[in-house]
Motif scaffolding. Structure first.
Motif, PDB file in Angstrom:
ATOM      1  N   PHE A 196      40.397  43.225  28.883  1.00  0.00           N
ATOM      2  CA  PHE A 196      40.270  43.893  30.078  1.00  0.00           C
ATOM      3  C   PHE A 196      39.454  44.930  29.559  1.00  0.00           C
ATOM      4  O   PHE A 196      40.205  46.002  29.074  1.00  0.00           O
ATOM      5  CB  PHE A 196      41.387  44.153  30.843  1.00  0.00           C
ATOM      6  N   SER A 199      45.292  47.169  26.815  1.00  0.00           N
ATOM      7  CA  SER A 199      44.470  46.281  27.858  1.00  0.00           C
ATOM      8  C   SER A 199      43.256  45.736  27.673  1.00  0.00           C
ATOM      9  O   SER A 199      42.766  44.690  27.596  1.00  0.00           O
ATOM     10  CB  SER A 199      44.139  47.256  29.257  1.00  0.00           C
ATOM     11  N   VAL A 243      39.576  49.377  33.679  1.00  0.00           N
ATOM     12  CA  VAL A 243      40.823  50.082  33.351  1.00  0.00           C
ATOM     13  C   VAL A 243      40.658  51.228  34.270  1.00  0.00           C
ATOM     14  O   VAL A 243      41.801  51.753  34.997  1.00  0.00           O
ATOM     15  CB  VAL A 243      41.090  50.208  32.067  1.00  0.00           C
ATOM     16  N   SER A 266      48.277  40.314  31.816  1.00  0.00           N
ATOM     17  CA  SER A 266      48.174  40.976  30.687  1.00  0.00           C
ATOM     18  C   SER A 266      46.716  41.917  30.647  1.00  0.00           C
ATOM     19  O   SER A 266      46.411  42.556  29.931  1.00  0.00           O
ATOM     20  CB  SER A 266      48.161  40.177  29.486  1.00  0.00           C
ATOM     21  N   GLY A 267      45.978  41.671  31.857  1.00  0.00           N
ATOM     22  CA  GLY A 267      44.896  42.299  31.836  1.00  0.00           C
ATOM     23  C   GLY A 267      45.187  43.338  32.930  1.00  0.00           C
ATOM     24  O   GLY A 267      45.796  44.603  32.546  1.00  0.00           O
ATOM     25  N   LEU A 305      49.090  44.521  33.307  1.00  0.00           N
ATOM     26  CA  LEU A 305      49.475  45.743  31.994  1.00  0.00           C
ATOM     27  C   LEU A 305      48.488  46.998  32.203  1.00  0.00           C
ATOM     28  O   LEU A 305      49.207  48.200  31.955  1.00  0.00           O
ATOM     29  CB  LEU A 305      49.007  44.898  30.605  1.00  0.00           C
ATOM     30  N   ALA A 306      47.371  46.834  32.675  1.00  0.00           N
ATOM     31  CA  ALA A 306      46.716  48.277  32.769  1.00  0.00           C
ATOM     32  C   ALA A 306      47.303  49.039  33.772  1.00  0.00           C
ATOM     33  O   ALA A 306      47.511  50.224  33.600  1.00  0.00           O
ATOM     34  CB  ALA A 306      45.324  47.836  33.138  1.00  0.00           C
TER      35      ALA A 306
END
Length: 300
Positions: A35, A30, A40, A214-215, A218-219
């Motif tokens: 990110f 991340s 997160v 993807s930020g 995904l986190a």
């Protein structure tokens, strides 16, 4: 009681090891995609909600609301989440290869408190496993060298994180002795959510932030592994000894991370990390094979 039921803690502990091992191997993605770690944390706190709801539903939506349960539950949660906040502070002031070996020794606190305050004991095999696990933990993150430009500003925060997480594991076991595991995890979730504003305030919004899948997407996928692993850890402490569960989970998870990183990303471990892998493997086997006293008593 059947032996298999008596060793349910081992299944839960190994589940934590696997989930946290995968989480550890993927947790840096991340940040690599833009990110920040503070956000997160917020995503992680939100991912605690689904397993909390599931375990509460399985327990009939019963939440322990007496003062002692609220104290234990919030203390466990705030120590874990607060330690994470302090970790952000430490990493901003010192190198990770110095900080994480210090933090990894948190089971020392758990073991000492469980030994003296809970009266927990283990056999010779378990004792050797504990010693090897404690020896292995710092090796996973220790990286010799550095440019020498860092100050000792990270040392006290790192020690505070170690204290928070060591005390958290002890209280997690103590709480399991007086309240349902579902309530413990529910209070952990509430305390984690309560600190989201703190993480938000620590975020540098002047920098570019990836708000795409993807930020935070995904986190969320990665942090859900952490959240479920936290739940299975609570369940492991339910019937397992803290002085065995703590070193097993803390040594086994980085072992799994190192092996997965090697298999997935081709990351070749340093000689120190390789030694840590060997020690952790032996320690995990010894701790897993430690005879269960409750089962032994039932067969006598």
């Amino acid at each position: 009681m059947k032996a298999s039921a008596g060793r349910a803690w081992l299944l839960y502990a190994l589940t934590t090891v696997i989930l946290w091992g995968v989480w550890g191997a993927l947790s840096g993605l991340s940040s690599d995609y833009g990110f920040p770690a503070t956000l997160v944390y917020g995503v992680w706190a939100l991912t605690m909600i689904p397993p909390a709801l599931i375990i509460l539903r399985m327990d009939g939506w019963r939440l322990a609301t007496d003062r002692r349960s609220i104290f234990y539950g919030m203390a466990v949660g705030l120590l874990g989440a607060g330690g994470q906040m302090i970790l952000f502070y430490a990493l901003a002031r010192g190198p990770a290869y110095f900080i994480f070996p210090v933090i990894s020794l948190s089971p020392v606190i758990t073991i000492a408190m469980s030994f003296f305050l809970l009266g927990e004991r283990t056999g010779r095999m378990g004792a050797v496993g504990i010693v090897l696990a404690l020896a292995a933990l710092p090796l996973f993150d220790l990286a010799p060298g550095g440019d020498g430009s860092h100050t000792a500003a990270w040392a006290i925060p790192a020690l505070l994180v170690m204290l928070c997480w060591g005390l958290q594991a002890y209280l997690m076991k103590a709480a399991n002795n007086v309240m349902p595991a579902a309530s413990i995890f529910a209070y952990m979730t509430v305390s984690g959510l309560a600190l989201i504003p703190v993480a938000w305030s620590l975020t540098d919004f002047s920098a570019a932030i990836n708000w795409g899948w993807s930020g935070p997407g995904l986190a969320a996928a990665v942090q859900l592994l952490n959240a479920i692993g936290a739940l299975t850890l609570v369940l492991a402490f339910r019937t397992g000894k803290a002085l065995v569960v703590a070193p097993l989970s803390n040594a086994g998870a980085p072992l799994a991370t190192a092996l997965l990183s090697l298999a997935i990303f081709g990351v070749v471990p340093t000689y120190l990390k390789s030694l840590g892998i060997i020690l952790a493997l032996v320690a995990s086997l010894l701790l897993a094979m430690e005879p269960d006293e409750s089962s032994a008593k039932q067969t006598q």
